[in-house]
Design a protein around this motif. Structure first.
Motif, mmCIF file in Angstrom:
data_model
loop_
_atom_site.group_PDB
_atom_site.id
_atom_site.type_symbol
_atom_site.label_atom_id
_atom_site.label_comp_id
_atom_site.label_asym_id
_atom_site.label_seq_id
_atom_site.Cartn_x
_atom_site.Cartn_y
_atom_site.Cartn_z
ATOM 1 N N LEU A 1 -4.480 3.538 14.341
ATOM 2 C CA LEU A 1 -3.159 4.096 14.673
ATOM 3 C C LEU A 1 -2.119 3.564 13.699
ATOM 4 O O LEU A 1 -1.069 3.062 14.089
ATOM 5 N N GLY A 2 -2.443 3.662 12.404
ATOM 6 C CA GLY A 2 -1.467 3.297 11.378
ATOM 7 C C GLY A 2 -0.628 4.504 11.023
ATOM 8 O O GLY A 2 -0.460 5.427 11.842
ATOM 9 N N SER A 3 -0.115 4.524 9.807
ATOM 10 C CA SER A 3 0.782 5.628 9.442
ATOM 11 C C SER A 3 0.042 6.963 9.536
ATOM 12 O O SER A 3 0.603 7.951 10.017
ATOM 13 N N LEU A 4 -1.213 7.001 9.124
ATOM 14 C CA LEU A 4 -1.948 8.280 9.132
ATOM 15 C C LEU A 4 -2.538 8.591 10.505
ATOM 16 O O LEU A 4 -2.427 9.711 10.993
ATOM 17 N N ARG B 1 -12.848 5.834 5.474
ATOM 18 C CA ARG B 1 -13.624 5.271 4.376
ATOM 19 C C ARG B 1 -15.101 5.331 4.749
ATOM 20 O O ARG B 1 -15.465 5.173 5.938
ATOM 21 N N LYS C 1 0.854 -1.202 0.000
ATOM 22 C CA LYS C 1 0.000 0.000 0.000
ATOM 23 C C LYS C 1 0.886 1.246 0.000
ATOM 24 O O LYS C 1 2.089 1.160 0.262
ATOM 25 N N TYR D 1 -5.681 -5.238 5.149
ATOM 26 C CA TYR D 1 -5.102 -3.891 5.005
ATOM 27 C C TYR D 1 -3.584 -3.951 5.159
ATOM 28 O O TYR D 1 -3.046 -4.948 5.598
ATOM 29 N N PRO E 1 -12.115 10.897 7.556
ATOM 30 C CA PRO E 1 -11.340 10.872 6.324
ATOM 31 C C PRO E 1 -10.898 9.444 5.979
ATOM 32 O O PRO E 1 -10.072 9.247 5.089
ATOM 33 N N ALA F 1 -6.365 13.710 1.868
ATOM 34 C CA ALA F 1 -4.923 13.561 1.622
ATOM 35 C C ALA F 1 -4.751 12.947 0.246
ATOM 36 O O ALA F 1 -5.310 11.897 -0.032
ATOM 37 N N ASP G 1 -15.319 13.048 4.508
ATOM 38 C CA ASP G 1 -14.552 13.173 3.251
ATOM 39 C C ASP G 1 -14.753 11.971 2.337
ATOM 40 O O ASP G 1 -14.421 12.036 1.156
ATOM 41 N N LYS H 1 -0.641 -1.066 21.175
ATOM 42 C CA LYS H 1 0.417 -0.143 20.748
ATOM 43 C C LYS H 1 0.854 0.718 21.930
ATOM 44 O O LYS H 1 0.130 0.876 22.901
ATOM 45 N N TRP I 1 -6.995 4.114 18.960
ATOM 46 C CA TRP I 1 -7.463 2.716 19.005
ATOM 47 C C TRP I 1 -6.957 1.973 17.777
ATOM 48 O O TRP I 1 -6.995 2.500 16.662
ATOM 49 N N ARG J 1 -6.011 -2.340 16.185
ATOM 50 C CA ARG J 1 -6.345 -3.772 16.327
ATOM 51 C C ARG J 1 -5.379 -4.426 17.310
ATOM 52 O O ARG J 1 -5.779 -5.112 18.241
ATOM 53 N N THR J 2 -4.086 -4.172 17.103
ATOM 54 C CA THR J 2 -3.081 -4.747 17.997
ATOM 55 C C THR J 2 -2.660 -3.678 19.014
ATOM 56 O O THR J 2 -2.754 -2.483 18.734
#
Ligand code: NDP
Ligand code: OXD
Length: 309
Positions: free
Chosen positions: A141-144, A224, A87, A309, A222, A275, A248, A167, A162, A164-165
């Protein structure tokens, strides 16, 4: 020489056709880039969702598919795709999202609309709370999501994130899993959705979870469209449980002209512009990843098919 197929809508070819060759040179890979290579000859596919390529089975020597989009829901479920899928993660995309999210959060936090639309001469000193007194939750809490959560915490918001795993993100109260979702949403005054669209995240904001938020909370999406149960959101807006939603992304894009969101006074629609992937730097990410693959290094930002994902 590597054969790289550019499989994306026409407009994107115009955006990328000059940047990609420069990026391949910079990454040290020799590439024959085209939109019409024979499937059996293709080493890599650069992909953005479009109707032209739906069957990946004939690409028998293809070593990887590189998405120009961060969200991969339209390709990850394609059962003909057996090749590794990466991705898009890119500093410009992240910066764009930080700016869009911060802007819309501050609009609602400061109550800017009231002052922009009401210049009637009425002097009411209703100062907004400080950010530290505004509990705000970022779902994802991924890259974005991480970048936005940290930017908002940097302004002073009390941010819960928040994922899934589990952090540990400095400055952020981290929650994970089903129980964590309830803790993350309980009494939050703003929620920002930066989750991918997967079977597990669809309708994550629904009647039950919207009710956990503080009365008069703000929803900013923003991520989905399918993350939100639209009917439940409209009901929560009409009852005042949610004060305003800034959206968005939508289940159907472009958002149909007769969709209730357009006319709803407490909804702001933006046209999937939170973005944007910028061709110059995105081309560099793609070229870097192909160069890694050619050196037998693991692709960056690989999609995990099982989680979607
Ligand atoms: P990532 O894949 O880096 O991060 C996704 C995050 O969501 C991760 O923290 C992940 O948890 C979490 N997550 C996924 N599934 C669940 C689940 N079932 N329960 C809890 N948490 C979950 O994505 P990005 O940050 O790069 O992007 C997020 C989304 O933003 C994209 O998928 C895309 O839909 C959207 N987007 C929108 C744009 C726009 O212009 N509107 C532009 C670009 C992206 P974990 O960390 O544990 O894996
Ligand atoms: C993306 C997007 O996923 O633009 O990159 O939404």
């Amino acid at each position: 020489m590597l054969k790289v197929l550019f499989a994306a809508p026409d407009g994107l070819w115009d955006d990328y056709k000059d940047h990609l060759p420069d990026a391949f040179v910079a990454a040290g890979v020799e590439v024959d880039l085209a939109r019409d290579h024979a499937a059996a000859d293709v080493d890599y596919i650069i992909y953005a969702p479009h109707d032209g390529l739906t069957d990946f089975a004939p690409f028998t020597r293809c070593k990887a598919v590189l998405s120009l989009w961060a969200g991969v829901e339209r390709i990850v479920t394609n059962t003909t795709l057996t090749q590794p899928l990466a991705k898009m993660v890119n500093p410009d995309l992240t910066q764009g999202m930080i700016e869009w999210v911060t802007g819309h959060v501050l609009r609602h936090h400061l109550g800017m609309d009231r002052h922009i639309t009401d210049q009637s001469g009425c002097w009411v000193q209703d100062a907004p709370p400080l950010a530290k007194d505004r509990p705000l939750t970022v779902l994802g809490l991924g890259s974005l999501g991480t970048a936005c959560a940290q930017a908002l915490a940097g302004i002073g918001f009390s941010v819960t994130g928040w994922s899934r795993t589990a952090k540990d993100v400095p400055g952020i109260t981290c929650q994970s899993g089903d129980e964590g979702l309830y803790r993350a949403l309980q009494d939050a005054q703003m929620v920002v959705l930066l989750l991918p669209d997967t079977a597990a995240t669809q309708n994550i904001l629904n009647a039950e979870t919207l009710a956990l938020l503080a009365k008069g909370a703000f929803v900013i999406n923003p991520g989905r469209g399918p993350l939100i149960d639209d009917d439940a959101l409209i009901d929560a807006l009409d009852r005042g449980q949610i004060a305003h939603a800034t959206l968005d992304v939508f289940r159907v894009e472009p958002l149909p002209q007769d969709h209730p969101y357009w006319a709803h006074p407490q909804v702001t629609v933006t046209p999937h512009i939170a973005a944007e992937t910028r061709p110059e730097t995105a081309a560099m990410e793609v070229a870097k990843n192909i160069a890694r693959s050619e050196k037998d290094q693991t692709l960056l930002n690989l999609v995990d098919r099982s989680s979607g994902y």
